[in-house]
Design a protein around this motif. Structure first.
Motif, short mmCIF file in Angstrom:
data_model
loop_
_atom_site.label_atom_id
_atom_site.label_comp_id
_atom_site.label_asym_id
_atom_site.label_seq_id
_atom_site.Cartn_x
_atom_site.Cartn_y
_atom_site.Cartn_z
N LEU A 113 -0.01 7.75 -9.42
CA LEU A 113 -0.35 7.92 -10.71
C LEU A 113 -1.73 7.15 -10.98
O LEU A 113 -1.70 5.87 -11.03
CB LEU A 113 0.75 7.56 -11.58
CG LEU A 113 0.50 7.95 -13.12
CD1 LEU A 113 0.24 9.33 -13.42
CD2 LEU A 113 1.74 7.24 -13.96
N ASP A 114 -2.69 7.73 -11.87
CA ASP A 114 -3.80 7.04 -12.28
C ASP A 114 -4.12 7.55 -13.57
O ASP A 114 -4.79 8.65 -13.73
CB ASP A 114 -4.76 7.35 -11.19
CG ASP A 114 -6.40 6.64 -11.57
OD1 ASP A 114 -6.32 5.74 -12.52
OD2 ASP A 114 -7.35 7.07 -11.15
N ALA A 115 -3.56 6.69 -14.64
CA ALA A 115 -3.72 7.27 -16.03
C ALA A 115 -3.20 8.57 -16.23
O ALA A 115 -2.08 8.81 -16.01
CB ALA A 115 -5.28 7.16 -16.33
N ASN A 116 -4.02 9.40 -16.62
CA ASN A 116 -3.48 11.01 -16.73
C ASN A 116 -3.72 11.98 -15.64
O ASN A 116 -3.24 12.95 -15.81
CB ASN A 116 -4.01 11.67 -18.04
CG ASN A 116 -5.51 12.01 -17.83
OD1 ASN A 116 -6.29 11.43 -16.90
ND2 ASN A 116 -6.01 12.99 -18.52
N ALA A 117 -4.11 11.19 -14.54
CA ALA A 117 -4.29 12.07 -13.26
C ALA A 117 -3.36 11.39 -12.22
O ALA A 117 -2.50 10.48 -12.47
CB ALA A 117 -5.81 11.93 -12.71
N VAL A 118 -3.18 12.45 -11.21
CA VAL A 118 -2.30 11.90 -10.08
C VAL A 118 -3.12 12.10 -8.96
O VAL A 118 -3.58 13.18 -8.43
CB VAL A 118 -1.30 12.79 -9.94
CG1 VAL A 118 -0.27 12.46 -8.74
CG2 VAL A 118 -0.21 12.70 -11.18
#
Length: 210
Positions: A113-118
């Motif tokens: 997971l990276d903020a609102n992205a994956v």
């Protein structure tokens, strides 16, 4: 021909695997709005031909070779699958040129997971990695995606929430097998460059024999 823009997330209703017939039946709704016997449908990136359809889904015959060489062999009743009808000549081209003939499979190495992205890291064979370039296109389970990074034995893509929600990637986990198709333009370039090298080697051998 497809674009890699998934139209619908379908569900496997039934799989028949026998000596006389091998068939997959998929429940869906949206793609049934315009479907005919003989139509091409990309199922997790694999081009299949419609042999039967009802008000609730469609069926396609699948060769044993296809089950063996793609992730379709791991499907079971209830499995979600990405679906896309063949592109219309007058439609929007939102993804990239996708043939529906996969080059091989990869394995999900990590999901982060990276903020609102994956971030998805996919382990793949060298022959597939050789055809992948950073910021280029790759098809994963029929989804047109942009490559963010290429390593020695894997590559990475960053997935937005909409893609996770609308495609099979939202159901994937570490260790899952995914279908991969390289950019067809890149494959043609590699083929031509390979032939050019063969010509150079052949010419060099001729000169050495003179």
């Amino acid at each position: 021909m497809f674009t890699g823009i998934v139209e619908e997330l379908g569900t496997v209703a039934r799989i028949i695997r026998g000596s006389s017939r091998q068939r997959i039946s998929i429940g869906c709704s949206k793609i049934l709005e315009d479907i005919h016997i003989g139509d091409s449908i990309a199922v997790n990136g694999v081009c299949l031909t419609v042999v039967k359809f009802t008000d609730h889904g469609f069926s396609a015959d699948v060769m044993n070779e296809t089950f063996m060489r793609s992730s379709l062999g791991a499907l079971k009743s209830g499995s979600p699958v990405d679906l896309e009808r063949a592109m219309l000549a007058g439609g929007r081209f939102g993804g990239h040129i996708v043939s529906g003939h996969i080059d091989g499979t990869g394995v999900i190495k990590s999901i982060r997971l990276d903020a609102n992205a994956v971030w998805f890291e996919i382990k793949a064979e060298k022959k597939i990695l050789d055809g992948i370039v950073e910021k280029g296109s790759i098809t994963i389970d029929g989804i047109s995606l942009t490559v963010a990074e290429v390593g020695r034995d894997s590559f990475k893509v960053s997935i937005i929430p909409h893609t996770l929600q609308e495609t099979v990637l939202g159901h994937r986990k570490n260790g899952d097998i995914v279908n991969l198709e390289n950019d067809v333009v890149g494959k043609y370039i590699m083929k031509l460059l390979g032939k050019e090298e063969q010509c150079k080697e052949s010419r060099l051998k001729e000169l050495l024999m003179i």
